[in-house]
Design a protein around this motif. Structure first.
Motif, PDB file in Angstrom:
ATOM      1  N   ALA A   7       0.844  -1.194   0.000  1.00  0.00           N
ATOM      2  CA  ALA A   7       0.000   0.000   0.000  1.00  0.00           C
ATOM      3  C   ALA A   7       0.877   1.240   0.000  1.00  0.00           C
ATOM      4  O   ALA A   7       1.914   1.280   0.633  1.00  0.00           O
ATOM      5  CB  ALA A   7      -0.891   0.000   1.240  1.00  0.00           C
ATOM      6  N   PRO A   8       0.504   2.277  -0.754  1.00  0.00           N
ATOM      7  CA  PRO A   8       1.331   3.482  -0.803  1.00  0.00           C
ATOM      8  C   PRO A   8       1.557   4.032   0.595  1.00  0.00           C
ATOM      9  O   PRO A   8       0.664   4.053   1.430  1.00  0.00           O
ATOM     10  CB  PRO A   8       0.471   4.454  -1.641  1.00  0.00           C
ATOM     11  CG  PRO A   8      -0.426   3.572  -2.436  1.00  0.00           C
ATOM     12  CD  PRO A   8      -0.690   2.376  -1.580  1.00  0.00           C
ATOM     13  N   GLU A  37      10.153  13.588 -23.316  1.00  0.00           N
ATOM     14  CA  GLU A  37      11.335  12.806 -22.929  1.00  0.00           C
ATOM     15  C   GLU A  37      10.958  11.861 -21.793  1.00  0.00           C
ATOM     16  O   GLU A  37      10.549  12.288 -20.712  1.00  0.00           O
ATOM     17  CB  GLU A  37      12.476  13.713 -22.483  1.00  0.00           C
ATOM     18  CG  GLU A  37      13.739  12.914 -22.126  1.00  0.00           C
ATOM     19  CD  GLU A  37      14.932  13.799 -21.836  1.00  0.00           C
ATOM     20  OE1 GLU A  37      15.962  13.278 -21.355  1.00  0.00           O
ATOM     21  OE2 GLU A  37      14.853  15.013 -22.099  1.00  0.00           O
ATOM     22  N   ALA A  38      11.088  10.564 -22.052  1.00  0.00           N
ATOM     23  CA  ALA A  38      10.722   9.561 -21.048  1.00  0.00           C
ATOM     24  C   ALA A  38      11.727   9.575 -19.900  1.00  0.00           C
ATOM     25  O   ALA A  38      12.938   9.697 -20.117  1.00  0.00           O
ATOM     26  CB  ALA A  38      10.674   8.171 -21.675  1.00  0.00           C
ATOM     27  N   THR A  39      11.234   9.448 -18.698  1.00  0.00           N
ATOM     28  CA  THR A  39      12.089   9.382 -17.518  1.00  0.00           C
ATOM     29  C   THR A  39      12.159   7.939 -17.034  1.00  0.00           C
ATOM     30  O   THR A  39      11.358   7.095 -17.444  1.00  0.00           O
ATOM     31  CB  THR A  39      11.525  10.263 -16.391  1.00  0.00           C
ATOM     32  OG1 THR A  39      10.204   9.802 -16.069  1.00  0.00           O
ATOM     33  CG2 THR A  39      11.458  11.719 -16.820  1.00  0.00           C
ATOM     34  N   PRO A  40      13.120   7.605 -16.160  1.00  0.00           N
ATOM     35  CA  PRO A  40      13.113   6.255 -15.572  1.00  0.00           C
ATOM     36  C   PRO A  40      11.857   6.060 -14.732  1.00  0.00           C
ATOM     37  O   PRO A  40      11.481   6.933 -13.958  1.00  0.00           O
ATOM     38  CB  PRO A  40      14.370   6.244 -14.687  1.00  0.00           C
ATOM     39  CG  PRO A  40      15.224   7.359 -15.199  1.00  0.00           C
ATOM     40  CD  PRO A  40      14.276   8.398 -15.707  1.00  0.00           C
ATOM     41  N   ALA A  41      11.204   4.949 -14.906  1.00  0.00           N
ATOM     42  CA  ALA A  41       9.966   4.704 -14.173  1.00  0.00           C
ATOM     43  C   ALA A  41      10.238   4.579 -12.679  1.00  0.00           C
ATOM     44  O   ALA A  41      11.226   3.964 -12.276  1.00  0.00           O
ATOM     45  CB  ALA A  41       9.302   3.434 -14.686  1.00  0.00           C
ATOM     46  N   PRO A  42       9.379   5.145 -11.841  1.00  0.00           N
ATOM     47  CA  PRO A  42       9.486   4.889 -10.403  1.00  0.00           C
ATOM     48  C   PRO A  42       9.024   3.473 -10.101  1.00  0.00           C
ATOM     49  O   PRO A  42       8.427   2.810 -10.954  1.00  0.00           O
ATOM     50  CB  PRO A  42       8.538   5.920  -9.793  1.00  0.00           C
ATOM     51  CG  PRO A  42       7.528   6.154 -10.857  1.00  0.00           C
ATOM     52  CD  PRO A  42       8.251   6.015 -12.167  1.00  0.00           C
ATOM     53  N   GLU A  43       9.319   2.999  -8.910  1.00  0.00           N
ATOM     54  CA  GLU A  43       8.832   1.679  -8.539  1.00  0.00           C
ATOM     55  C   GLU A  43       7.304   1.698  -8.448  1.00  0.00           C
ATOM     56  O   GLU A  43       6.699   2.712  -8.144  1.00  0.00           O
ATOM     57  CB  GLU A  43       9.429   1.240  -7.205  1.00  0.00           C
ATOM     58  CG  GLU A  43      10.913   0.929  -7.313  1.00  0.00           C
ATOM     59  CD  GLU A  43      11.437   0.236  -6.073  1.00  0.00           C
ATOM     60  OE1 GLU A  43      10.701  -0.564  -5.473  1.00  0.00           O
ATOM     61  OE2 GLU A  43      12.583   0.508  -5.693  1.00  0.00           O
ATOM     62  N   GLY A  44       6.714   0.528  -8.718  1.00  0.00           N
ATOM     63  CA  GLY A  44       5.269   0.437  -8.763  1.00  0.00           C
ATOM     64  C   GLY A  44       4.665  -0.191  -7.527  1.00  0.00           C
ATOM     65  O   GLY A  44       5.355  -0.833  -6.731  1.00  0.00           O
ATOM     66  N   THR A  45       3.374  -0.010  -7.362  1.00  0.00           N
ATOM     67  CA  THR A  45       2.652  -0.595  -6.240  1.00  0.00           C
ATOM     68  C   THR A  45       1.270  -1.048  -6.674  1.00  0.00           C
ATOM     69  O   THR A  45       0.635  -0.424  -7.521  1.00  0.00           O
ATOM     70  CB  THR A  45       2.524   0.396  -5.075  1.00  0.00           C
ATOM     71  OG1 THR A  45       1.731  -0.188  -4.041  1.00  0.00           O
ATOM     72  CG2 THR A  45       1.858   1.693  -5.502  1.00  0.00           C
ATOM     73  N   PHE A  46       0.812  -2.167  -6.093  1.00  0.00           N
ATOM     74  CA  PHE A  46      -0.557  -2.631  -6.290  1.00  0.00           C
ATOM     75  C   PHE A  46      -1.515  -1.874  -5.394  1.00  0.00           C
ATOM     76  O   PHE A  46      -2.702  -1.792  -5.669  1.00  0.00           O
ATOM     77  CB  PHE A  46      -0.666  -4.123  -5.960  1.00  0.00           C
ATOM     78  CG  PHE A  46       0.009  -5.027  -6.949  1.00  0.00           C
ATOM     79  CD1 PHE A  46      -0.667  -5.474  -8.058  1.00  0.00           C
ATOM     80  CD2 PHE A  46       1.322  -5.445  -6.764  1.00  0.00           C
ATOM     81  CE1 PHE A  46      -0.058  -6.326  -8.975  1.00  0.00           C
ATOM     82  CE2 PHE A  46       1.942  -6.294  -7.656  1.00  0.00           C
ATOM     83  CZ  PHE A  46       1.250  -6.730  -8.772  1.00  0.00           C
ATOM     84  N   GLY A  47      -1.018  -1.389  -4.271  1.00  0.00           N
ATOM     85  CA  GLY A  47      -1.858  -0.663  -3.337  1.00  0.00           C
ATOM     86  C   GLY A  47      -2.630  -1.531  -2.372  1.00  0.00           C
ATOM     87  O   GLY A  47      -3.484  -1.034  -1.644  1.00  0.00           O
ATOM     88  N   PHE A  48      -2.354  -2.848  -2.338  1.00  0.00           N
ATOM     89  CA  PHE A  48      -3.061  -3.693  -1.383  1.00  0.00           C
ATOM     90  C   PHE A  48      -2.170  -3.999  -0.184  1.00  0.00           C
ATOM     91  O   PHE A  48      -0.967  -3.791  -0.203  1.00  0.00           O
ATOM     92  CB  PHE A  48      -3.561  -4.994  -2.023  1.00  0.00           C
ATOM     93  CG  PHE A  48      -2.503  -5.820  -2.724  1.00  0.00           C
ATOM     94  CD1 PHE A  48      -1.384  -6.290  -2.062  1.00  0.00           C
ATOM     95  CD2 PHE A  48      -2.635  -6.161  -4.068  1.00  0.00           C
ATOM     96  CE1 PHE A  48      -0.432  -7.070  -2.694  1.00  0.00           C
ATOM     97  CE2 PHE A  48      -1.690  -6.921  -4.719  1.00  0.00           C
ATOM     98  CZ  PHE A  48      -0.578  -7.381  -4.026  1.00  0.00           C
ATOM     99  N   GLY A  49      -2.794  -4.493   0.882  1.00  0.00           N
ATOM    100  CA  GLY A  49      -2.058  -4.998   2.031  1.00  0.00           C
ATOM    101  C   GLY A  49      -2.004  -6.511   1.957  1.00  0.00           C
ATOM    102  O   GLY A  49      -2.815  -7.146   1.268  1.00  0.00           O
TER     103      GLY A  49
END
Length: 680
Positions: free
Chosen positions: A34-35, A422-434
């Motif tokens: 979760a964020p 201009e594309a940037t490096p993607a940040p890490e991702g999250t599903f948002g669940f616990g």
């Protein structure tokens, strides 16, 4: 530059104002996906030993601040000693009691070599699900039996062999999560048991097996070691890595090997390759189905758990040496340079649209496309690739790398337009669940404990109670593996997930949101004598300075909410939870008495790995270390280093010793008794 507050008498003022009387603790599942809330400003208040962080941040794990005396340790009352008067039992009585106890334990061993907690017949049985598990109680029974092996050498040795096989099997298969309550006991007691068995056997094969298992347990205990920080030391290490990735340094990579999952009958001897991703580094290097990986980067690989856990650490450009076997051939060695595969990031969520092309529905955090695109734009071409469907868009998106100049053609208000982003490096991702922390099953994957409304997981159709077993081609082997693996997933990327729900496999697609990193406005917030929030030092060259913020300006509103004093400011700041990428409007009163609105985009923080001075162990890998947990673990680590020759990092031992030393106390009121406090 971190957000901070400075005022020596703020503690007393806050208490007089009655702003906070109860500060919630951080949730135990704070490591889940979760964020996370932004770290809140802290008051530095010498009058309360600097511990006003919890007042300003209700999400801060208050227990992580070490060695703060909550009570006067001199007020304790020594326990009355047991009454040992009267005649001692005879040697024969003691001997018969030992024989009876050994038989009792032997008769209750399970067929798989383990023992159950009900064996104790005491209060331990009532709390067993939370306090111990089969590995911990099996280790304790094994330790006791080894001490009395002469009662019945043949039966006891056979029971110990079965117990050892059970513990080794659980550890080697990766079935012992470190992220559950009382995990320290399964590893600490288990390590003590294995060390004793190592001393008792002369079989070199068995000794090597015990040493390999102990090495894993040692690493797990190191991972669980706390620090004089707000998180376990290994979690802090991952934070630092995340920060470096966001600065466009080395990014996660992928080898492209799919390996066989361990089973009850096959979990030793290497990870067998069952598939290769098309075009991957593994395919290009000449690996074949049937190869068995037995070592990578000098680390022994027993099975898929070893391989996949190690693979979560690999970065683009890194050279990895593989030792593997191939049917009909001798041991082979290959060195593979991992490619940069971390995707570029456009930061937009697109939908099916109305027929012209996929439509921009939302801008994600840190989106580099905000200025060029608008909500509702229908994308019809990316870098000369025709885009008619959502699938077309995803194929084009997959070709974008960090730093690429992406030419996007789209329809807006009936007109065709073209812009370059201009594309940037993607940040890490999250599903948002616990996720559930206590998962004693052998099904693999992780169980979803909560799926917040509006989260990527909820949008994808995931539900509370689902067991996530696979992400794209990657099987999820358990909680520890999942926690490491999610650090290799990029925000803005759509992944295919397999779920177990009511015994049936479900497949869904999920667009990962950029992980909500704590934000930094790049100016300090301090408090003046009237408890007004004031701009302190402004970072030179930072976003606040560029926006015109001046030191000494008084914050009167935040996003339109009046914040005339700290009393109003704190509750609003707590509830807002500003993160990196958020645009926040501060209303300042300048020195001339006039107000000015300044919009600031919170920046990504930079985490630094500081030297760890103090760090012990607790029932759970967060919070305040307990003296007896830490002492027992340290003794077992020293013991395994001495007996098996496993090298324990000096900083781990020193950090634990420092923690224990800080809890040493001389009680003057009770005859200068030297003791150790339970915890800080």
């Amino acid at each position: 530059m971190t957000v901070k507050f400075a005022l020596a008498f703020a503690a007393g003022a806050l208490l007089l104002l009655g702003i906070v009387t109860n500060v919630p603790q951080a949730e135990a599942a704070h490591f889940a996906t979760a964020p996370r809330k932004a770290p809140q400003p802290r008051v530095q208040a010498p009058s309360l030993d600097g511990r006003l962080g919890p007042l300003l941040n209700p999400f801060l794990d208050d227990g992580a601040v070490f060695q703060q005396r909550r009570e006067n340790p001199d007020n304790w009352k020594p326990q009355e000693p047991f009454d040992l008067s009267g005649p001692a039992p005879s040697d024969e009585v003691v001997r018969n009691a030992i024989i009876s106890s050994v038989n009792y334990v032997l008769e209750r061993q399970n067929p798989n070599g383990s023992w159950d907690v009900e064996l104790t017949g005491s209060i331990l049985s009532e709390t067993a699900d939370e306090a111990v598990d089969a590995v911990a109680i099996t280790a304790l029974c094994g330790i006791a039996l080894r001490q009395h092996v002469k009662v019945d050498p043949a039966r006891v040795q056979a029971a110990l062999d079965k117990a050892t096989d059970f513990i080794v099997g659980r550890v080697i298969r990766g079935k012992l999560s470190t992220k559950i309550y009382y995990a320290v006991w399964r590893y600490s007691w288990g390590l003590k048991y294995l060390t004793g068995e190592f001393q008792a056997t002369k079989d070199p094969v068995r000794r090597e097996e015990l040493k390999s298992c102990a090495r894993r347990m040692v690493q797990s205990l190191i991972n669980m070691q706390l620090s004089n920080s707000e998180m376990p030391r290994m979690d802090r290490k991952r934070k630092a890595k995340m920060s470096s990735r966001l600065k466009a340094t080395a990014m996660p990579s992928e080898m492209g090997l799919i390996v066989k999952l361990p089973t009850d009958d096959d979990y030793r001897g290497g990870a067998e390759v069952t598939g290769l991703l098309p075009g991957s580094a593994a395919e290009k290097a000449g690996f074949k189905v049937g190869d068995r990986i037995i070592m990578a980067e000098g680390v022994k690989i027993e099975n898929a758990f070893d391989y996949y856990m190690l693979a979560t650490e690999w970065l683009g450009g890194q050279k990895v040496q593989f030792n593997f076997t191939r049917p009909g051939e001798k041991l082979l060695v290959k060195e593979v340079t991992l490619p940069p595969v971390w995707p570029g990031y456009m930061g937009i969520k697109v939908g099916n649209g109305t027929g012209q092309g996929p439509t921009v529905e939302e801008f994600l955090k840190f989106s580099p496309s905000k200025k060029e695109l608008k909500i509702g734009d229908a994308i019809i071409e990316i870098n000369k690739m025709k885009i008619a469907t959502l699938e077309d868009y995803r194929k084009a998106e997959a070709t974008i790398m960090p730093g690429n100049k992406v030419r996007i053609t789209f329809m807006r208000d009936g007109k065709k337009k073209t812009e370059t982003v201009e594309a940037t490096p993607a940040p890490e991702g999250t599903f948002g669940f616990g996720v559930e922390e206590e998962d004693k099953g052998d099904d693999g994957g992780v169980v979803l404990s909560e799926v917040p409304e509006g989260s990527p997981a909820e949008s994808a159709g995931m539900q509370k109670g689902d067991r996530l077993i696979q992400i794209d081609h990657q099987p999820i082997l358990g909680l520890d593996h999942f926690i490491d693996y999610i650090g290799t997933l990029a925000g803005g990327k759509t992944v295919k997930c397999k779920l177990l729900r009511d015994g049936a496999v479900q497949e869904v697609e999920c667009l990962l949101a950029p992980i909500a990193l704590p934000g930094d406005p790049q100016f300090d917030l301090i408090i003046d004598g009237q408890l007004r929030v004031v701009a302190g030092e402004v970072l030179k060259g930072g976003v606040a300075e560029k926006a015109g913020v001046k030191q000494g300006w008084i914050v009167t509103k935040v996003n339109g909410t009046p914040t005339p004093t700290l009393r109003e400011f704190l509750p609003f700041w707590w509830s807002a939870g500003f993160a990196a990428g958020d645009e926040v409007t501060f209303t300042f009163m300048m020195q001339n008495g006039k107000e000015i609105d300044v919009k600031i985009e919170f920046q990504k923080p930079v985490y630094k790995e500081e030297i760890i001075d103090v760090g012990g162990w607790n029932y759970y890998p967060m919070g305040v270390a307990a003296s007896f947990c830490s002492a027992a673990t340290l003794i077992n680590l020293y013991n395994v280093q001495s007996v098996m020759g496993l090298k324990i990092p000096k900083e781990v031992l020193a950090s634990g010793a420092n923690m224990l030393e800080s809890l040493r106390h001389v009680d003057v009121a009770n005859g200068k008794t030297e003791c150790y406090l339970y915890s800080g």
